[in-house]
Motif scaffolding. Structure first.
Motif, PDB file in Angstrom:
ATOM      1  N   ASN A   1     -31.340  27.368 -27.102  1.00  0.00           N
ATOM      2  CA  ASN A   1     -31.926  26.062 -27.364  1.00  0.00           C
ATOM      3  C   ASN A   1     -31.858  25.728 -28.850  1.00  0.00           C
ATOM      4  O   ASN A   1     -31.510  24.605 -29.238  1.00  0.00           O
ATOM      5  N   SER A   2     -32.156  26.713 -29.681  1.00  0.00           N
ATOM      6  CA  SER A   2     -32.084  26.517 -31.132  1.00  0.00           C
ATOM      7  C   SER A   2     -30.647  26.240 -31.578  1.00  0.00           C
ATOM      8  O   SER A   2     -30.394  25.333 -32.380  1.00  0.00           O
ATOM      9  N   GLN A   3     -29.712  27.021 -31.053  1.00  0.00           N
ATOM     10  CA  GLN A   3     -28.298  26.843 -31.405  1.00  0.00           C
ATOM     11  C   GLN A   3     -27.799  25.466 -30.955  1.00  0.00           C
ATOM     12  O   GLN A   3     -27.090  24.778 -31.704  1.00  0.00           O
ATOM     13  N   LEU A   4     -28.160  25.060 -29.733  1.00  0.00           N
ATOM     14  CA  LEU A   4     -27.722  23.758 -29.229  1.00  0.00           C
ATOM     15  C   LEU A   4     -28.326  22.629 -30.052  1.00  0.00           C
ATOM     16  O   LEU A   4     -27.627  21.672 -30.410  1.00  0.00           O
ATOM     17  N   SER A   5     -29.600  22.734 -30.386  1.00  0.00           N
ATOM     18  CA  SER A   5     -30.245  21.699 -31.212  1.00  0.00           C
ATOM     19  C   SER A   5     -29.552  21.563 -32.567  1.00  0.00           C
ATOM     20  O   SER A   5     -29.309  20.451 -33.040  1.00  0.00           O
ATOM     21  N   SER A   6     -29.216  22.696 -33.175  1.00  0.00           N
ATOM     22  CA  SER A   6     -28.516  22.670 -34.468  1.00  0.00           C
ATOM     23  C   SER A   6     -27.119  22.078 -34.323  1.00  0.00           C
ATOM     24  O   SER A   6     -26.666  21.322 -35.191  1.00  0.00           O
ATOM     25  N   ALA A   7     -26.435  22.408 -33.238  1.00  0.00           N
ATOM     26  CA  ALA A   7     -25.089  21.871 -33.012  1.00  0.00           C
ATOM     27  C   ALA A   7     -25.139  20.364 -32.805  1.00  0.00           C
ATOM     28  O   ALA A   7     -24.323  19.617 -33.368  1.00  0.00           O
ATOM     29  N   ILE A   8     -26.096  19.900 -32.018  1.00  0.00           N
ATOM     30  CA  ILE A   8     -26.228  18.457 -31.778  1.00  0.00           C
ATOM     31  C   ILE A   8     -26.589  17.735 -33.074  1.00  0.00           C
ATOM     32  O   ILE A   8     -26.064  16.650 -33.348  1.00  0.00           O
ATOM     33  N   ALA A   9     -27.441  18.333 -33.881  1.00  0.00           N
ATOM     34  CA  ALA A   9     -27.781  17.726 -35.178  1.00  0.00           C
ATOM     35  C   ALA A   9     -26.537  17.603 -36.051  1.00  0.00           C
ATOM     36  O   ALA A   9     -26.324  16.577 -36.703  1.00  0.00           O
TER      37      ALA A   9
ATOM     38  N   CYS B   1     -19.686  23.955 -34.139  1.00  0.00           N
ATOM     39  CA  CYS B   1     -19.195  25.234 -33.621  1.00  0.00           C
ATOM     40  C   CYS B   1     -19.803  26.409 -34.376  1.00  0.00           C
ATOM     41  O   CYS B   1     -20.114  27.449 -33.786  1.00  0.00           O
ATOM     42  N   ASP B   2     -20.018  26.231 -35.672  1.00  0.00           N
ATOM     43  CA  ASP B   2     -20.677  27.277 -36.458  1.00  0.00           C
ATOM     44  C   ASP B   2     -22.122  27.453 -36.005  1.00  0.00           C
ATOM     45  O   ASP B   2     -22.592  28.572 -35.816  1.00  0.00           O
ATOM     46  N   ALA B   3     -22.829  26.341 -35.800  1.00  0.00           N
ATOM     47  CA  ALA B   3     -24.223  26.421 -35.352  1.00  0.00           C
ATOM     48  C   ALA B   3     -24.320  27.056 -33.969  1.00  0.00           C
ATOM     49  O   ALA B   3     -25.236  27.826 -33.692  1.00  0.00           O
ATOM     50  N   TRP B   4     -23.354  26.768 -33.114  1.00  0.00           N
ATOM     51  CA  TRP B   4     -23.391  27.276 -31.743  1.00  0.00           C
ATOM     52  C   TRP B   4     -22.922  28.731 -31.659  1.00  0.00           C
ATOM     53  O   TRP B   4     -23.592  29.569 -31.077  1.00  0.00           O
ATOM     54  N   SER B   5     -21.779  29.029 -32.245  1.00  0.00           N
ATOM     55  CA  SER B   5     -21.176  30.358 -32.062  1.00  0.00           C
ATOM     56  C   SER B   5     -21.195  31.245 -33.297  1.00  0.00           C
ATOM     57  O   SER B   5     -21.077  32.460 -33.177  1.00  0.00           O
ATOM     58  N   GLY B   6     -21.309  30.675 -34.470  1.00  0.00           N
ATOM     59  CA  GLY B   6     -21.185  31.465 -35.687  1.00  0.00           C
ATOM     60  C   GLY B   6     -22.458  32.130 -36.174  1.00  0.00           C
ATOM     61  O   GLY B   6     -22.411  33.016 -37.022  1.00  0.00           O
ATOM     62  N   ARG B   7     -23.574  31.739 -35.624  1.00  0.00           N
ATOM     63  CA  ARG B   7     -24.887  32.175 -36.130  1.00  0.00           C
ATOM     64  C   ARG B   7     -25.028  33.685 -36.274  1.00  0.00           C
ATOM     65  O   ARG B   7     -25.556  34.178 -37.256  1.00  0.00           O
ATOM     66  N   PHE B   8     -24.568  34.445 -35.300  1.00  0.00           N
ATOM     67  CA  PHE B   8     -24.780  35.890 -35.325  1.00  0.00           C
ATOM     68  C   PHE B   8     -23.547  36.689 -35.755  1.00  0.00           C
ATOM     69  O   PHE B   8     -23.592  37.910 -35.774  1.00  0.00           O
ATOM     70  N   VAL B   9     -22.474  35.998 -36.105  1.00  0.00           N
ATOM     71  CA  VAL B   9     -21.255  36.708 -36.492  1.00  0.00           C
ATOM     72  C   VAL B   9     -21.532  37.546 -37.737  1.00  0.00           C
ATOM     73  O   VAL B   9     -22.050  37.058 -38.734  1.00  0.00           O
ATOM     74  N   GLY B  10     -21.216  38.821 -37.651  1.00  0.00           N
ATOM     75  CA  GLY B  10     -21.389  39.730 -38.776  1.00  0.00           C
ATOM     76  C   GLY B  10     -22.801  40.240 -38.974  1.00  0.00           C
ATOM     77  O   GLY B  10     -23.046  41.021 -39.883  1.00  0.00           O
ATOM     78  N   THR B  11     -23.750  39.821 -38.125  1.00  0.00           N
ATOM     79  CA  THR B  11     -25.136  40.251 -38.317  1.00  0.00           C
ATOM     80  C   THR B  11     -25.630  41.198 -37.233  1.00  0.00           C
ATOM     81  O   THR B  11     -26.705  41.766 -37.377  1.00  0.00           O
TER      82      THR B  11
END
Length: 198
Positions: free
Chosen positions: A67-75, A92-102
């Motif tokens: 929900n957080s990722q989708l809200s950020s992507a829509i924003a 795409c970064d907000a949806w899929s990139g958030r956890f990359v490398g973490t």
């Protein structure tokens, strides 16, 4: 199951944020309710008042994160002052990139656990993300380019989402993810930066 009425929504949100962080670090299998309780600053019993078990906590944490990722992507897609390519990259970064490398070394089981325990929720949010991408594309001059190429806008949105998923798996850092998405989106949007042919 709705949150316990004893805890306000803000506190449930904080518990779920803590759970997302712990699951991202240790994965599903190695995460315990004690780990989450400690990270959230509550007792184990307090955590069980809101979530019956680890499975329910995980499902709710996945939905909270999506929900957080989708809200950020829509924003990101709603920023009318930015070009379509910048909005698509940011979404795409907000949806899929958030956890990359973490993600921690033990978090390899998260995708399997997400699919097994929260597959329907995951599918619903993925569909909503693709619809948001398609909406942004449809509202831009790219819609006419898609029509001229006999390309369905929703298929372009799915292709961008598939690219983001692939880059999420193959990128070691978020910067590498964004660089890959930038290349893909700019190539997709490059006809927008060229004069229309008569």
């Amino acid at each position: 199951m709705p949150p316990s009425p004893a805890l306000p929504a803000q506190r449930i949100s904080a518990l779920l944020d803590a759970a997302v962080g712990v699951f991202a670090r240790f994965g599903y299998r190695k995460t315990s309710m004690d780990d989450v309780a400690r990270a959230a600053g509550v007792s184990r019993q307090g955590l069980y008042l809101s979530f019956a078990n680890k499975e329910e906590l995980f499902r709710r944490a996945v939905e909270h994160s999506l929900n957080s990722q989708l809200s950020s992507a829509i924003a990101a897609l709603s920023r009318a002052d930015e070009s379509l390519d910048k909005r698509l990259i940011a979404a795409c970064d907000a949806w899929s990139g958030r956890f990359v490398g973490t993600l921690g070394a033990d978090a390899a089981d998260l995708m399997c656990a997400s699919t097994t325990l929260a597959g329907a929720t995951l599918s619903e949010y993925e569909w909503q993300f693709e619809e948001a991408l398609a909406g942004a594309i449809a509202a831009s001059s790219m819609a006419a380019r898609c029509a001229a190429a006999n390309l369905e806008i929703v298929d372009l949105a799915r292709a961008l989402h598939a690219t983001a998923r692939g880059l999420k798996q193959s990128s070691k850092t978020r910067e590498e993810f964004v660089k890959g998405m930038t290349a893909a989106v700019r190539m997709t949007c490059s006809p927008l930066h060229q004069p229309a042919q008569l």
